[in-house]
Design a protein around this motif. Structure first.
Motif, PDB file in Angstrom:
ATOM      1  N   GLU A   1      -0.710  -0.339   3.235  1.00  0.00           N
ATOM      2  CA  GLU A   1      -0.865  -1.376   3.830  1.00  0.00           C
ATOM      3  C   GLU A   1      -2.299  -1.470   4.512  1.00  0.00           C
ATOM      4  OE1 GLU A   1       1.638   0.667   4.537  1.00  0.00           O
ATOM      5  OE2 GLU A   1       3.352  -0.766   3.698  1.00  0.00           O
ATOM      6  N   GLU A   2      -2.784  -0.071   5.150  1.00  0.00           N
ATOM      7  CA  GLU A   2      -4.044  -0.278   5.645  1.00  0.00           C
ATOM      8  C   GLU A   2      -5.107  -0.221   4.341  1.00  0.00           C
ATOM      9  OE1 GLU A   2      -6.938   0.291   8.976  1.00  0.00           O
ATOM     10  OE2 GLU A   2      -4.906  -0.572   8.482  1.00  0.00           O
ATOM     11  N   LEU A   3      -4.842   0.605   3.291  1.00  0.00           N
ATOM     12  CA  LEU A   3      -5.714   0.432   2.009  1.00  0.00           C
ATOM     13  C   LEU A   3      -5.902  -0.868   1.407  1.00  0.00           C
ATOM     14  CD1 LEU A   3      -5.560   3.004  -0.650  1.00  0.00           C
ATOM     15  CD2 LEU A   3      -5.807   0.673  -1.404  1.00  0.00           C
ATOM     16  N   LEU A   4      -4.882  -1.550   1.283  1.00  0.00           N
ATOM     17  CA  LEU A   4      -5.073  -2.679   1.019  1.00  0.00           C
ATOM     18  C   LEU A   4      -5.855  -3.817   1.562  1.00  0.00           C
ATOM     19  CD1 LEU A   4      -1.316  -3.462  -0.722  1.00  0.00           C
ATOM     20  CD2 LEU A   4      -3.838  -2.830  -2.145  1.00  0.00           C
ATOM     21  N   ARG A   5      -5.436  -3.525   3.001  1.00  0.00           N
ATOM     22  CA  ARG A   5      -6.026  -4.764   3.956  1.00  0.00           C
ATOM     23  C   ARG A   5      -7.623  -4.458   3.973  1.00  0.00           C
ATOM     24  NH1 ARG A   5      -7.879  -4.686   9.124  1.00  0.00           N
ATOM     25  NH2 ARG A   5      -7.228  -2.599   9.278  1.00  0.00           N
ATOM     26  N   LEU A   6      -7.998  -3.374   3.950  1.00  0.00           N
ATOM     27  CA  LEU A   6      -9.550  -2.960   3.869  1.00  0.00           C
ATOM     28  C   LEU A   6     -10.051  -2.916   2.426  1.00  0.00           C
ATOM     29  CD1 LEU A   6      -9.676  -0.379   6.522  1.00  0.00           C
ATOM     30  CD2 LEU A   6     -10.014  -2.728   6.928  1.00  0.00           C
ATOM     31  N   ALA A   7      -9.515  -3.072   1.560  1.00  0.00           N
ATOM     32  CA  ALA A   7      -9.925  -2.705   0.289  1.00  0.00           C
ATOM     33  C   ALA A   7     -10.982  -3.388  -0.275  1.00  0.00           C
ATOM     34  CB  ALA A   7      -8.822  -3.116  -1.096  1.00  0.00           C
ATOM     35  N   PRO A   8     -11.329  -4.784   0.157  1.00  0.00           N
ATOM     36  CA  PRO A   8     -12.263  -5.541  -0.569  1.00  0.00           C
ATOM     37  C   PRO A   8     -13.515  -5.553   0.738  1.00  0.00           C
ATOM     38  CG  PRO A   8     -10.575  -7.058   0.313  1.00  0.00           C
ATOM     39  CD  PRO A   8     -10.058  -5.752   0.440  1.00  0.00           C
ATOM     40  N   THR A   9     -13.593  -4.512   1.702  1.00  0.00           N
ATOM     41  CA  THR A   9     -14.373  -4.726   2.493  1.00  0.00           C
ATOM     42  C   THR A   9     -15.399  -3.322   2.604  1.00  0.00           C
ATOM     43  OG1 THR A   9     -13.212  -3.438   4.154  1.00  0.00           O
ATOM     44  CG2 THR A   9     -12.701  -5.741   3.996  1.00  0.00           C
TER      45      THR A   9
ATOM     46  N   LEU B   1      -9.700   2.837 -10.311  1.00  0.00           N
ATOM     47  CA  LEU B   1      -9.392   2.369  -9.121  1.00  0.00           C
ATOM     48  C   LEU B   1      -7.989   2.702  -8.749  1.00  0.00           C
ATOM     49  CD1 LEU B   1     -10.955  -1.408  -9.539  1.00  0.00           C
ATOM     50  CD2 LEU B   1     -11.970   0.772  -8.468  1.00  0.00           C
ATOM     51  N   VAL B   2      -7.243   2.594  -9.721  1.00  0.00           N
ATOM     52  CA  VAL B   2      -5.622   3.198  -9.349  1.00  0.00           C
ATOM     53  C   VAL B   2      -5.585   4.682  -9.039  1.00  0.00           C
ATOM     54  CG1 VAL B   2      -3.590   3.675 -10.380  1.00  0.00           C
ATOM     55  CG2 VAL B   2      -4.688   1.293 -10.822  1.00  0.00           C
ATOM     56  N   GLN B   3      -6.447   5.525  -9.686  1.00  0.00           N
ATOM     57  CA  GLN B   3      -6.386   6.907  -9.604  1.00  0.00           C
ATOM     58  C   GLN B   3      -7.056   7.010  -8.121  1.00  0.00           C
ATOM     59  OE1 GLN B   3      -6.593  10.054 -12.101  1.00  0.00           O
ATOM     60  NE2 GLN B   3      -7.089   8.746 -13.816  1.00  0.00           N
ATOM     61  N   SER B   4      -8.167   6.320  -7.903  1.00  0.00           N
ATOM     62  CA  SER B   4      -8.895   6.454  -6.138  1.00  0.00           C
ATOM     63  C   SER B   4      -7.767   6.316  -5.242  1.00  0.00           C
ATOM     64  CB  SER B   4      -9.912   5.661  -6.534  1.00  0.00           C
ATOM     65  OG  SER B   4     -10.661   5.905  -5.138  1.00  0.00           O
ATOM     66  N   ALA B   5      -7.145   5.167  -5.540  1.00  0.00           N
ATOM     67  CA  ALA B   5      -6.096   4.721  -4.241  1.00  0.00           C
ATOM     68  C   ALA B   5      -5.016   5.835  -4.251  1.00  0.00           C
ATOM     69  CB  ALA B   5      -5.533   3.197  -4.601  1.00  0.00           C
ATOM     70  N   ILE B   6      -4.240   6.535  -5.384  1.00  0.00           N
ATOM     71  CA  ILE B   6      -3.446   7.054  -5.505  1.00  0.00           C
ATOM     72  C   ILE B   6      -4.000   8.476  -4.844  1.00  0.00           C
ATOM     73  CG2 ILE B   6      -2.075   8.774  -6.889  1.00  0.00           C
ATOM     74  CD1 ILE B   6      -1.544   6.154  -8.808  1.00  0.00           C
ATOM     75  N   ALA B   7      -4.975   9.019  -4.949  1.00  0.00           N
ATOM     76  CA  ALA B   7      -5.539  10.141  -4.376  1.00  0.00           C
ATOM     77  C   ALA B   7      -5.539   9.869  -3.115  1.00  0.00           C
ATOM     78  CB  ALA B   7      -6.884  10.497  -5.223  1.00  0.00           C
ATOM     79  N   HIS B   8      -6.247   9.103  -2.364  1.00  0.00           N
ATOM     80  CA  HIS B   8      -6.273   8.887  -0.990  1.00  0.00           C
ATOM     81  C   HIS B   8      -4.880   8.668  -0.444  1.00  0.00           C
ATOM     82  CE1 HIS B   8     -10.474   7.817  -1.790  1.00  0.00           C
ATOM     83  NE2 HIS B   8     -10.653   8.082  -0.603  1.00  0.00           N
ATOM     84  N   LEU B   9      -3.831   7.975  -0.994  1.00  0.00           N
ATOM     85  CA  LEU B   9      -2.641   8.136  -0.500  1.00  0.00           C
ATOM     86  C   LEU B   9      -1.890   9.288  -0.515  1.00  0.00           C
ATOM     87  CD1 LEU B   9      -1.312   4.648  -2.169  1.00  0.00           C
ATOM     88  CD2 LEU B   9      -1.913   4.880   0.232  1.00  0.00           C
TER      89      LEU B   9
END
Length: 466
Positions: free
Chosen positions: A383-391, A367-375
């Motif tokens: 901010e947008e990644l965290l807001r939409l993460a559980p949707t 999950l961490v690597q997926s987020a870092i790759a998108h960032l």
């Protein structure tokens, strides 16, 4: 499914007045209610494409369509089997009851084929998710002193290393590092990935053990020679032992590292699992002997990788899960996540931002690597990644949906996990349910109780299961 074919809808029938199985059962007569829906052409005999390949966008779309078709077929076939079983139970005429029993066996076979195919497509899509993060996703962040323990153990005669962690925690990457270290020592290596074993291979113990022998020989560029070293007069485990002892291990003066990945695949095969565990434990014990036989088995080094404890019952004296070096991969610490971001070339993300990310996904490497790759690709802001993460709009939507699929296709897991995410206190669950949820990475264990692995899962599943 071939690239040239898409799932084609054949019909959309209300089957309330239909008769199943050549007219044997009428749905209304067994009060099954409506059994209907979309029926699709499903190519049951085809194997999913290699999980090691990243799917193209079109291929992924077709796989998703196939998954959706299979899910509908799964539900329809489940209802059909339930109706036939109901008719079989209430029938009193011996002749017709026998007919129902034969039909039930046939339909249950079809149901299993649909379930296996659906599972294969799900694994393919999961593998694609893992590989689509870019090459940086294969970065392994060391978690000292784990690596040094493994390197020191693998050079010991008759070594057995057990690596345990939930799915997508980095077990396979650690395994590759252990194998690389062994190759530096000029050891021979053979890796067996049980996730890739066809259902036919797992049909019975003999087929499985012969596949093991042939696969290891192939890894060592040796001819199989099963005809010469496999004698029916001996038992199956004895034959496999003789094959390794008299052929594979005797052909070399250097140690052989046999790595078995995704060992938990065998948990669902009660004919194979306990006997194979007994075999591995026997090989480990054989290396302790001080005679000629012991010297041969000292050359074998075993690495077993699995995603949970062995929940099938085993005699402790016959189990490989209570001997050797036990390694449990932990989540990444903040310092390790900072190092991971640097290796991805994302130094611009400050430590405070990484702390916010970890409050959502914890230190889960995937999950961490997926987020870092998108960032890194600047597809989204933190901010947008965290807001939409559980949707369903978030970057983890495919991963979350696959986890949801696992729960929805196992009522015990779904009911257990609903309890976990709907309360703030640790929850005590059935042992097997606990192990399976932990294997999926959905829970952390607090003593013998369960809590959600991360806030992402709590938020998403409290909505979906509530």
């Amino acid at each position: 499914m071939p690239d040239s074919e898409d799932p084609k809808q054949v019909n959309n029938n209300d089957l309330r007045n239909s008769q199943f199985g050549g007219g044997l059962i009428n749905a209304d007569t067994v009060n099954a209610g409506r059994i209907g829906g979309d029926i699709y052409n499903i190519h049951l005999g085809q194997q999913a494409a290699s999980e090691n390949l990243t799917l193209s966008q079109n291929q992924r779309q077709r796989s998703q369509q196939e998954r959706d078709s299979l899910e509908k077929a799964y539900v329809l076939q489940s209802q059909k089997v339930a109706s036939i079983r109901t008719a079989w139970v209430i029938e009193t005429d011996p002749s017709r009851k026998f007919q129902y029993e034969q039909q039930l066996q046939a339909e249950e076979g079809t149901f299993k084929e649909v379930a296996d195919k659906l599972d294969a497509v799900e694994r393919q899509l999961q593998a694609d998710n893992n590989s689509a993060l870019d090459a940086g996703a294969n970065i392994y962040i060391e978690r000292p002193p784990i690596e040094d323990k493994c390197y020191n153990a693998i050079v010991q005669p008759g070594a057995l290393i057990r690596v345990k962690a939930p799915q997508t925690m980095g077990k396979t990457l650690l395994l590759e590092k252990i194998l690389d270290h062994a190759r530096v020592q000029e050891y021979q290596t053979a890796k067996l990935d049980l996730k890739l074993a066809d259902a036919d291979i797992l049909a019975n113990l003999k087929t499985f053990l012969q596949w093991l022998c042939i696969d290891v020989a192939d890894s060592l560029d040796l001819e199989p020679q099963l005809d010469k070293h496999w004698q029916e007069v001996f038992g199956l485990n004895k034959n496999c032992t003789r094959y390794f002892q008299k052929y594979l291990l005797s052909k070399t003066n250097t140690p052989l590292v046999l790595a078995i990945d995704n060992f938990e695949r065998l948990f669902d095969y009660p004919e194979i699992f306990p006997q194979f565990c007994l075999l591995l434990r026997g090989w480990y014990e054989a290396a302790k002997q001080g005679d000629k036989i012991g010297n041969i088995w000292k050359k074998l080094r075993l690495v077993v990788v699995h995603s949970t404890e062995s929940y099938p019952s085993l005699d402790t004296n016959h189990s490989p899960f209570n001997v050797g070096l036990a390694i449990e991969l932990p989540e990444l610490s903040l310092q390790q996540v900072v190092e991971l971001a640097k290796q991805h070339g994302l130094e611009i993300l400050e430590e405070q931002g990484l702390e916010e990310l970890m409050r959502m996904v914890g230190g889960h490497p995937y999950l961490v690597q997926s987020a870092i790759a998108h960032l890194k690709s600047q597809q989204t802001t933190l901010e947008e990644l965290l807001r939409l993460a559980p949707t369903e709009q978030g970057i983890f939507s495919d991963h979350l949906r696959q986890q949801l699929w696992h729960l929805q296709h196992n009522p015990k897991l779904e009911a257990g996990y609903k309890r976990v995410v709907m309360t703030d206190a640790p929850v005590r669950l059935d042992t097997e349910v606990t192990f399976k949820l932990h294997s999926l990475g959905l829970v952390k264990l607090v003593s013998n109780d369960c809590v959600p692995s991360c806030d992402l899962y709590r938020q998403y599943f409290s909505t979906r299961l509530g």
